[in-house]
Scaffold this active site. Structure first.
Site, mmCIF file in Angstrom:
data_model
loop_
_atom_site.group_PDB
_atom_site.id
_atom_site.type_symbol
_atom_site.label_atom_id
_atom_site.label_comp_id
_atom_site.label_asym_id
_atom_site.label_seq_id
_atom_site.Cartn_x
_atom_site.Cartn_y
_atom_site.Cartn_z
ATOM 1 C CG ASP A 35 2.751 8.167 -0.370
ATOM 2 O OD1 ASP A 35 3.113 6.843 -1.245
ATOM 3 O OD2 ASP A 35 2.083 8.703 -0.995
ATOM 4 C CG HIS A 52 7.817 -1.499 -1.353
ATOM 5 N ND1 HIS A 52 7.028 -0.409 -1.173
ATOM 6 C CD2 HIS A 52 7.447 -1.898 -2.911
ATOM 7 C CE1 HIS A 52 6.468 -0.230 -2.074
ATOM 8 N NE2 HIS A 52 6.598 -0.904 -3.177
ATOM 9 C CG LEU A 146 2.469 -0.152 20.002
ATOM 10 C CD1 LEU A 146 2.057 1.114 19.981
ATOM 11 C CD2 LEU A 146 3.436 -0.496 19.218
HETATM 12 C C1 FPP Z 1 3.420 3.237 -0.339
HETATM 13 O O1 FPP Z 1 4.731 3.703 -1.055
HETATM 14 C C2 FPP Z 1 3.775 1.931 0.403
HETATM 15 C C3 FPP Z 1 3.281 0.969 0.279
HETATM 16 C C4 FPP Z 1 2.099 0.746 -0.744
HETATM 17 C C5 FPP Z 1 3.756 -0.171 0.939
HETATM 18 C C6 FPP Z 1 4.299 0.059 2.446
HETATM 19 C C7 FPP Z 1 5.054 -1.188 2.775
HETATM 20 C C8 FPP Z 1 5.968 -0.981 3.589
HETATM 21 C C9 FPP Z 1 6.637 0.286 4.259
HETATM 22 C C10 FPP Z 1 7.014 -2.213 3.801
HETATM 23 C C11 FPP Z 1 6.396 -3.270 4.385
HETATM 24 C C12 FPP Z 1 5.634 -3.124 5.432
HETATM 25 C C13 FPP Z 1 5.346 -4.016 6.641
HETATM 26 C C14 FPP Z 1 4.437 -3.722 7.689
HETATM 27 C C15 FPP Z 1 6.189 -5.135 7.036
HETATM 28 P P1 FPP Z 1 4.542 3.975 -2.718
HETATM 29 O O2 FPP Z 1 5.206 2.461 -3.171
HETATM 30 O O3 FPP Z 1 3.412 4.257 -3.022
HETATM 31 O O4 FPP Z 1 5.530 5.118 -2.839
HETATM 32 P P2 FPP Z 1 5.694 6.106 -4.363
HETATM 33 O O5 FPP Z 1 4.156 6.794 -4.030
HETATM 34 O O6 FPP Z 1 6.737 6.967 -4.080
HETATM 35 O O7 FPP Z 1 5.484 5.305 -5.384
#
Ligand code: FPP
Length: 257
Positions: A35, A52, A146
């Site tokens: 997150d 992201h 893993l």
């Molecule tokens: C939450 O942060 C994150 C996500 C919904 C997406 C996670 C994706 C990645 C880490 C990148 C790609 C992953 C792979 C496996 C290739 P948020 O956007 O909710 O953050 P915020 O709460 O600060 O808005």
């Protein structure tokens, strides 16, 4: 031959904040709620998508570090069923990043014996992302290192609903009697019954919620939260979480003799 990831049988020395520690008790299954990508980007005046993209780098670091240290199962919450409600361009970038990650990393992951699996409603994924994901799963299915479980279009409630649907088919086919249903019977209908329950769940960005992640498997998981935003989460942060975990007193509802 490339080192086998996920097979570290010797207690490992780690250095956290300048002090050396011996990791004696490793979690077998670690789940991560990644997150804070959006906030990371906002702090820098960048679009959420840049967060992201930066988060993908942390994915690479943590997958590698987990394998090196000997964690056997790593589940990353990459896209939830609720995430479909985000703006279309953001969903599109997340699908793109998934493809990008798998295409650019698959050779290295395979060489390091990482086995890729996925949990979630895979059929709902964007077609190209789904194809690359299924190819990666097929290519790495015999690897013994893993196990990297990518939770995609995943929801803990959805997983239980899908398990009940599977169970109901057996009931209707008279292959199962209702009185035979117990936790073990239901557990075997989950997406990956071979993956043990989570020992440790890490959540970044200072939030203290489970957000529909591994609801069944988190029953006795230890929870570790950190204020660090996911794109800033590195190997040292993972080591800090593992160090914290090994000092937890896990009683599973029992009392110590
Ligand atoms: C939450 O942060 C994150 C996500 C919904 C997406 C996670 C994706 C990645 C880490 C990148 C790609 C992953 C792979 C496996 C290739 P948020 O956007 O909710 O953050 P915020 O709460 O600060 O808005």
């Amino acid at each position: 031959m490339a080192p086998l990831l996920g097979y570290n049988t010797n207690p490992m020395k780690i250095v956290v904040d300048g002090a050396t520690h011996l990791l004696k008790q490793l979690p077998v299954h670690v789940g991560v709620i990644m997150d804070g990508n959006g906030r990371w980007a906002k702090k820098r005046g960048l679009p959420r998508t840049a967060g992201h993209r930066a988060g993908m780098k942390s994915v690479k670091t943590i997958v590698n570090a987990s394998g090196t240290i000997g964690i056997k199962y790593l589940t990353l919450y990459a896209f939830s069923v609720e995430n479909w409600l985000r703006p279309k361009p953001e969903v599109s970038i997340l699908m793109h990043l998934l493809r990008d990650y798998l295409m650019s990393e698959i050779d290295e992951l395979d060489a390091k014996r990482v086995k890729i699996i996925t949990s979630g409603r895979t059929n709902d994924l964007e077609a190209r992302a789904r194809t690359i994901l299924l190819d990666s799963i097929e290519r790495t299915k015999h690897n013994k290192g893993l196990v990297l479980n990518l939770a995609l279009s995943y929801g803990g409630k959805a997983e239980i609903v899908d398990a009940v649907k599977r169970l109901s088919r057996d009931l209707l086919a008279h292959a199962l009697k209702p009185e035979r249903i117990d936790e073990e019977v239901l557990r075997r209908c989950l997406y990956h019954p071979e993956v043990p329950d989570a020992d440790l769940i890490i959540r970044t960005s200072g939030e203290n919620r489970l957000s529909n992640f591994l609801l069944w498997q988190a029953a006795y998981a230890e929870f570790y939260t950190t204020d660090v935003l996911w794109p800033d989460f590195g190997e040292q942060d993972l080591h800090r979480a593992l160090l914290d975990y090994q000092n937890r007193d896990r009683r599973f509802g029992k009392v110590k003799p």
